[in-house]
Design a protein around this motif. Structure first.
Motif, PDB file in Angstrom:
ATOM      1  N   ASN A 533      -5.015 -11.349 -23.183  1.00 56.22           N
ATOM      2  CA  ASN A 533      -5.695 -12.567 -22.734  1.00 56.22           C
ATOM      3  C   ASN A 533      -5.729 -12.629 -21.206  1.00 56.22           C
ATOM      4  N   GLN A 534      -4.639 -12.198 -20.574  1.00 56.15           N
ATOM      5  CA  GLN A 534      -4.593 -12.180 -19.113  1.00 56.15           C
ATOM      6  C   GLN A 534      -5.586 -11.167 -18.552  1.00 56.15           C
ATOM      7  N   ASP A 535      -5.686  -9.997 -19.208  1.00 60.17           N
ATOM      8  CA  ASP A 535      -6.651  -8.989 -18.769  1.00 60.17           C
ATOM      9  C   ASP A 535      -8.083  -9.493 -18.942  1.00 60.17           C
ATOM     10  N   VAL A 536      -8.331 -10.230 -20.038  1.00 61.65           N
ATOM     11  CA  VAL A 536      -9.654 -10.811 -20.277  1.00 61.65           C
ATOM     12  C   VAL A 536     -10.024 -11.756 -19.138  1.00 61.65           C
ATOM     13  N   LEU A 537      -9.103 -12.643 -18.794  1.00 57.27           N
ATOM     14  CA  LEU A 537      -9.357 -13.609 -17.720  1.00 57.27           C
ATOM     15  C   LEU A 537      -9.608 -12.908 -16.394  1.00 57.27           C
ATOM     16  N   THR A 538      -8.816 -11.872 -16.120  1.00 55.10           N
ATOM     17  CA  THR A 538      -8.953 -11.132 -14.857  1.00 55.10           C
ATOM     18  C   THR A 538     -10.311 -10.444 -14.770  1.00 55.10           C
ATOM     19  N   ILE A 539     -10.714  -9.776 -15.867  1.00 57.20           N
ATOM     20  CA  ILE A 539     -11.988  -9.049 -15.870  1.00 57.20           C
ATOM     21  C   ILE A 539     -13.161 -10.009 -15.711  1.00 57.20           C
ATOM     22  N   LEU A 596     -27.800   4.721 -17.395  1.00 60.45           N
ATOM     23  CA  LEU A 596     -26.493   4.182 -17.012  1.00 60.45           C
ATOM     24  C   LEU A 596     -25.519   5.296 -16.652  1.00 60.45           C
ATOM     25  N   ALA A 597     -24.609   4.974 -15.741  1.00 62.51           N
ATOM     26  CA  ALA A 597     -23.484   5.870 -15.445  1.00 62.51           C
ATOM     27  C   ALA A 597     -22.211   5.031 -15.454  1.00 62.51           C
ATOM     28  N   LEU A 598     -21.203   5.489 -16.163  1.00 64.07           N
ATOM     29  CA  LEU A 598     -19.946   4.755 -16.243  1.00 64.07           C
ATOM     30  C   LEU A 598     -18.929   5.413 -15.308  1.00 64.07           C
ATOM     31  N   PHE A 599     -18.772   4.852 -14.116  1.00 62.48           N
ATOM     32  CA  PHE A 599     -17.757   5.340 -13.183  1.00 62.48           C
ATOM     33  C   PHE A 599     -16.431   4.667 -13.538  1.00 62.48           C
ATOM     34  N   HIS A 600     -15.427   5.462 -13.800  1.00 66.72           N
ATOM     35  CA  HIS A 600     -14.174   4.899 -14.300  1.00 66.72           C
ATOM     36  C   HIS A 600     -12.996   5.752 -13.849  1.00 66.72           C
ATOM     37  N   THR A 601     -11.863   5.101 -13.680  1.00 66.27           N
ATOM     38  CA  THR A 601     -10.641   5.830 -13.343  1.00 66.27           C
ATOM     39  C   THR A 601      -9.434   4.916 -13.503  1.00 66.27           C
ATOM     40  N   ARG A 602      -8.276   5.550 -13.624  1.00 63.28           N
ATOM     41  CA  ARG A 602      -6.988   4.840 -13.546  1.00 63.28           C
ATOM     42  C   ARG A 602      -6.273   5.376 -12.314  1.00 63.28           C
ATOM     43  N   PRO A 609      -7.253  -4.797 -13.778  1.00 62.06           N
ATOM     44  CA  PRO A 609      -8.449  -4.191 -14.380  1.00 62.06           C
ATOM     45  C   PRO A 609      -9.723  -4.835 -13.845  1.00 62.06           C
ATOM     46  N   VAL A 610     -10.754  -3.996 -13.695  1.00 61.09           N
ATOM     47  CA  VAL A 610     -12.040  -4.452 -13.162  1.00 61.09           C
ATOM     48  C   VAL A 610     -13.159  -3.855 -14.006  1.00 61.09           C
ATOM     49  N   PHE A 611     -14.157  -4.677 -14.326  1.00 59.53           N
ATOM     50  CA  PHE A 611     -15.384  -4.171 -14.949  1.00 59.53           C
ATOM     51  C   PHE A 611     -16.559  -4.909 -14.329  1.00 59.53           C
ATOM     52  N   ALA A 612     -17.555  -4.138 -13.859  1.00 63.34           N
ATOM     53  CA  ALA A 612     -18.709  -4.764 -13.207  1.00 63.34           C
ATOM     54  C   ALA A 612     -19.938  -3.871 -13.374  1.00 63.34           C
ATOM     55  N   LEU A 636     -22.040   1.324 -13.991  1.00 64.13           N
ATOM     56  CA  LEU A 636     -21.007   0.473 -14.579  1.00 64.13           C
ATOM     57  C   LEU A 636     -19.670   0.938 -14.012  1.00 64.13           C
ATOM     58  N   LEU A 637     -18.884   0.028 -13.515  1.00 63.00           N
ATOM     59  CA  LEU A 637     -17.594   0.370 -12.899  1.00 63.00           C
ATOM     60  C   LEU A 637     -16.457  -0.167 -13.758  1.00 63.00           C
ATOM     61  N   LEU A 638     -15.560   0.729 -14.173  1.00 61.36           N
ATOM     62  CA  LEU A 638     -14.407   0.338 -14.987  1.00 61.36           C
ATOM     63  C   LEU A 638     -13.153   0.902 -14.333  1.00 61.36           C
ATOM     64  N   LEU A 639     -12.291   0.020 -13.833  1.00 63.52           N
ATOM     65  CA  LEU A 639     -11.070   0.423 -13.144  1.00 63.52           C
ATOM     66  C   LEU A 639      -9.853  -0.117 -13.878  1.00 63.52           C
ATOM     67  N   ALA A 640      -8.800   0.675 -13.911  1.00 60.45           N
ATOM     68  CA  ALA A 640      -7.570   0.238 -14.581  1.00 60.45           C
ATOM     69  C   ALA A 640      -6.364   0.770 -13.816  1.00 60.45           C
ATOM     70  N   PRO A 641      -5.261   0.005 -13.797  1.00 61.79           N
ATOM     71  CA  PRO A 641      -4.036   0.490 -13.148  1.00 61.79           C
ATOM     72  C   PRO A 641      -3.542   1.784 -13.790  1.00 61.79           C
ATOM     73  N   GLU A 642      -2.867   2.600 -13.018  1.00 61.08           N
ATOM     74  CA  GLU A 642      -2.383   3.881 -13.537  1.00 61.08           C
ATOM     75  C   GLU A 642      -1.383   3.681 -14.677  1.00 61.08           C
ATOM     76  N   LYS A 643      -0.513   2.685 -14.524  1.00 60.26           N
ATOM     77  CA  LYS A 643       0.490   2.423 -15.545  1.00 60.26           C
ATOM     78  C   LYS A 643       0.109   1.166 -16.316  1.00 60.26           C
ATOM     79  N   MET A 644      -0.219   1.371 -17.589  1.00 63.59           N
ATOM     80  CA  MET A 644      -0.562   0.253 -18.471  1.00 63.59           C
ATOM     81  C   MET A 644       0.069   0.478 -19.830  1.00 63.59           C
TER      82      MET A 644
END
Length: 696
Positions: A533-539, A596-602, A609-612, A636-644
């Motif tokens: 739920n916290q990740d949902v709110l953040t994104i 579309l291109a999905l640029f993503h990384t941890r 977390p970021v999605f835009a 499309l940008l999808l970012l996530a912390p290294e440790k999850m």
């Protein structure tokens, strides 16, 4: 004790079977008459008595009775014998093994002595061997006065050796032999393994087994048993070839790419164990060879992580495959286990195919026989889904096993009661009922009746009514002939699939209602829901859909990430951008068939977390996930912390998977406005949380 080749063949057929085998089947398998088999039975009985086993004759069938350990003992003994004669099939295996392991040309008379046959027989056998070797792109070179040798890539030599062992070695017996206590008399075990693996040093096998066993303790995930045995054979062959001076060759760029993967670190730790136990150095290229095999292993509880480009494509392919089979069989697969099982299998399978790593499927013949129609359906679907990839029959067989299991479970969950009516009498209805039971095991209860004794209230008790004649006053029954032809079997199958589908939906709805009535007090569930739920709110808080104005992709990404540093979502921008571009370079990020291109990384510099979604001012051609240039209009940008934690990572993965879930979703991300996409995301997240809460 002398045992002839035919006696050994008969024993091998019987010992591996729990059920009785007809004598005619044994005779057909060995290409002899039933009378010949009958003559050999006296000798078979004498051999079995020495191992506290007995031969049971029931009519024209044979079976062996006795404990499993005694069965293992007799097969171990048979394999350990220095045979006076080989069957043609055994001779071919020993011949191939000898040629593949030889490091210099072998004279024909040497092979003839080894096989206890004439030189002319060896010459004839070599013709068959040559055809088998050609399937591995290996050449059999024969020259007068020179001898015979196998010429080809070392990689393919090892692949052929492994295939030879896998096809002729029972995993059950191999497991029993490797699991024996060292305090037991070693002769049978050592000689059996020596014969099974064709002159591989048994001490090497023991050393490899010890190294892998100790290495497994260091690995967080658990390898499934079949992969464990495969790894022992794979590493043992590699060690033997290294000792013989034969090395794998890998180009520097390929090796450097492997060294960046987590599997290489696992291979390095395994090589260290081998060096300590066997007292030998493992070359760098061989560690890369181990890494490739580790990459293709099957693991228990394999994680379903769809955060990387290739995984995203595979996720869609697996879902497409399921949809095609579901449509053909009129089944709705709700169970996520089928998807997860197929995804976990296909990821290493595609890696094996890409690197020409062959796999052995010991059940292939049985699968093709028992699931003929499903095998053909999966083969056809795979050609459409995995375009340009030639899936071998062995891999198709494993996929069929996943679908076969899911279909059987789906059908068995509904309790069906059927009534068979025969106008010609109760005897005929019994015969028809017997045929129906064989064709449709999902029918839990099957009763029969005569049309003349039938009452209306009787029919009302049954889900399905099948009759060989008209049933007065009724329309909802299936009319068949007493012998039940192919079209009638298909008609009943369609009815069952439709009925079962409806009942399943009712059962699932009921189950869902029952779950809603049961309060959940599992603290762990609430903690996971809180995190998601916290990740949902953040994104949703960080989400944006706007245009990019910079000239290059690197400049655009730098601008985006710098803005997220200001928002507090990133520690720093440069390393994150570098990681995004490196990801694109290694695998391609443009989604085939879209703009579309999905640029993503941890990355460690990502805090939240970021999605835009970002629209390019002018389209750019970028490397696609299929390695083809693709015109990209939106990033499309999808970012996530290294440790999850795993549950958070699965949630992030679900975002990437949902992008290309269907045509409507793709269209939305290609052309939708910010408010539309954000509303779609919110709805997706709500559904995810509801499913998570329901499943617990």
């Amino acid at each position: 004790m002398y045992i002839s080749a035919r006696e050994r063949s008969i024993l091998a057929l019987l010992v591996g079977q729990e059920k009785a085998l007809p004598i005619r089947e044994i005779a057909k398998e060995l290409e002899v008459s039933t009378r010949t088999i009958q003559r050999d039975l006296k000798g078979i009985e004498s051999i079995l008595e020495k191992f506290q086993l007995s031969l049971q004759r029931e009519g024209s069938t044979l079976s062996i009775k006795g404990e499993t350990e005694r069965r293992v003992d007799i097969m171990s003994y048979i394999w350990s014998l220095e045979h006076e004669e080989y069957t043609p099939e055994e001779r071919q295996v020993v011949l191939l093994a000898h040629l593949l392991r030889a490091v210099e040309p072998v004279k024909l008379y040497t092979l003839a002595n080894e096989l206890h046959v004439a030189v002319a027989t060896v010459s004839a056998d070599l013709q068959k061997a040559e055809k088998w070797l050609e399937t591995f792109s290996l050449q059999l070179v024969k020259k007068r006065g020179y001898g015979v040798e196998v010429v080809g890539d070392e990689w393919m030599v090892r692949t052929a050796l492994k295939k030879l062992i896998s096809e002729n070695l029972s995993e059950d017996y191999f497991y029993h032999l490797l699991s024996r206590d060292d305090s037991e008399p070693p002769t049978i075990v050592q000689e059996a393994l020596s014969h099974l693996l064709y002159y591989v040093d048994v001490e090497v096998i023991k050393g490899v087994k010890q190294a892998i066993s100790e290495w497994r303790q260091l690995v967080e995930r658990r390898i499934v048993d079949s992969s464990y045995i495969s790894l022992i054979i794979h590493v043992t062959l590699a060690v033997e070839r290294i000792k013989a001076g034969e090395r794998i060759e890998l180009c520097r760029s390929q090796l450097e790419k492997m060294q960046e993967e987590s599997e290489y670190a696992l291979a390095q730790s395994l090589a260290n164990k081998l060096s300590m136990i066997l007292g030998m150095d493992i070359p760098e290229e061989e560690i890369g060879y181990f890494a490739m095999h580790i990459h293709a292993l099957k693991w228990d509880e394999q994680k379903d992580e769809v955060l990387y480009g290739s995984d995203l494509v595979l996720a869609v392919q697996v879902k497409s495959l399921i949809e095609i089979i579901a449509s053909k069989y009129h089944i709705h697969f709700e169970d996520q286990q089928l998807y997860k099982g197929l995804f976990a299998h296909m990821k290493p399978a595609l890696y094996r195919i890409e690197h020409k790593m062959k796999i052995h499927n010991p059940l292939l013949a049985k699968i093709k026989e028992e699931y003929r129609e499903l095998f053909e359906a999966v083969t056809s679907a795979a050609i459409n889904v995995f375009k340009g990839i030639n899936l071998p029959e062995e891999e198709i067989g494993f996929i069929v096993m996943h679908f076969g299991s899911a279909i059987e479970l789906w059908r068995m969950k509904v309790n069906i009661r059927a009534l068979v009516i025969c106008s010609s009498g109760i005897g005929s209805s019994k015969l028809l009922a017997s045929r129906l039971k064989k064709e449709f095991p999902e029918i839990a209860e099957l009763h029969h009746a005569s049309l003349f004794d039938l009452r209306e209230e009787q029919i009302a008790q049954y889900d399905l009514v099948i009759s060989t004649g008209p049933v007065p006053g009724r329309k909802d029954y299936i009319y068949v002939k007493p012998y039940l032809d192919y079209q009638e079997v298909e008609e009943i199958r369609r009815w069952l699939d439709s009925y079962i589908g409806k009942q399943r939906n009712l059962l699932e709805e009921f189950s869902k209602q029952q779950k809603e009535l049961v309060p959940r007090y599992e603290l762990n569930l609430f903690e996971r829901l809180r995190d998601i739920n916290q990740d949902v709110l953040t994104i949703l808080q960080h989400f944006e859909a706007r245009k990019l104005t910079e000239q290059t992709m690197e400049e655009n990404l730098m601008s985006i990430c710098a803005a997220y540093v200001q928002k507090g979502a990133l520690h720093a921008a440069q390393d994150v951008v570098t990681s995004l571009l490196a990801r694109e370079q290694s695998g391609g990020l443009a989604i085939p068939g879209t703009h579309l291109a999905l640029f993503h990384t941890r990355h460690r510099d990502i805090k939240e977390p970021v999605f835009a979604v970002y629209e390019l001012e002018e389209g750019m051609h970028r490397k696609g996930m299929d390695n083809q240039p693709t015109l990209v209009k939106r990033v499309l940008l999808l970012l996530a912390p290294e440790k999850m934690e795993e549950h958070r990572l699965l949630f992030i993965s679900s975002i990437s998977a949902s992008i290309i879930e269907n045509d409507a979703s793709i269209h939305l991300y290609e052309y939708g406005e910010e408010a539309e996409i954000k509303a779609h995301l919110a709805n997706q997240f709500k559904q995810y949380l509801q499913e998570m809460s329901s499943e617990g």
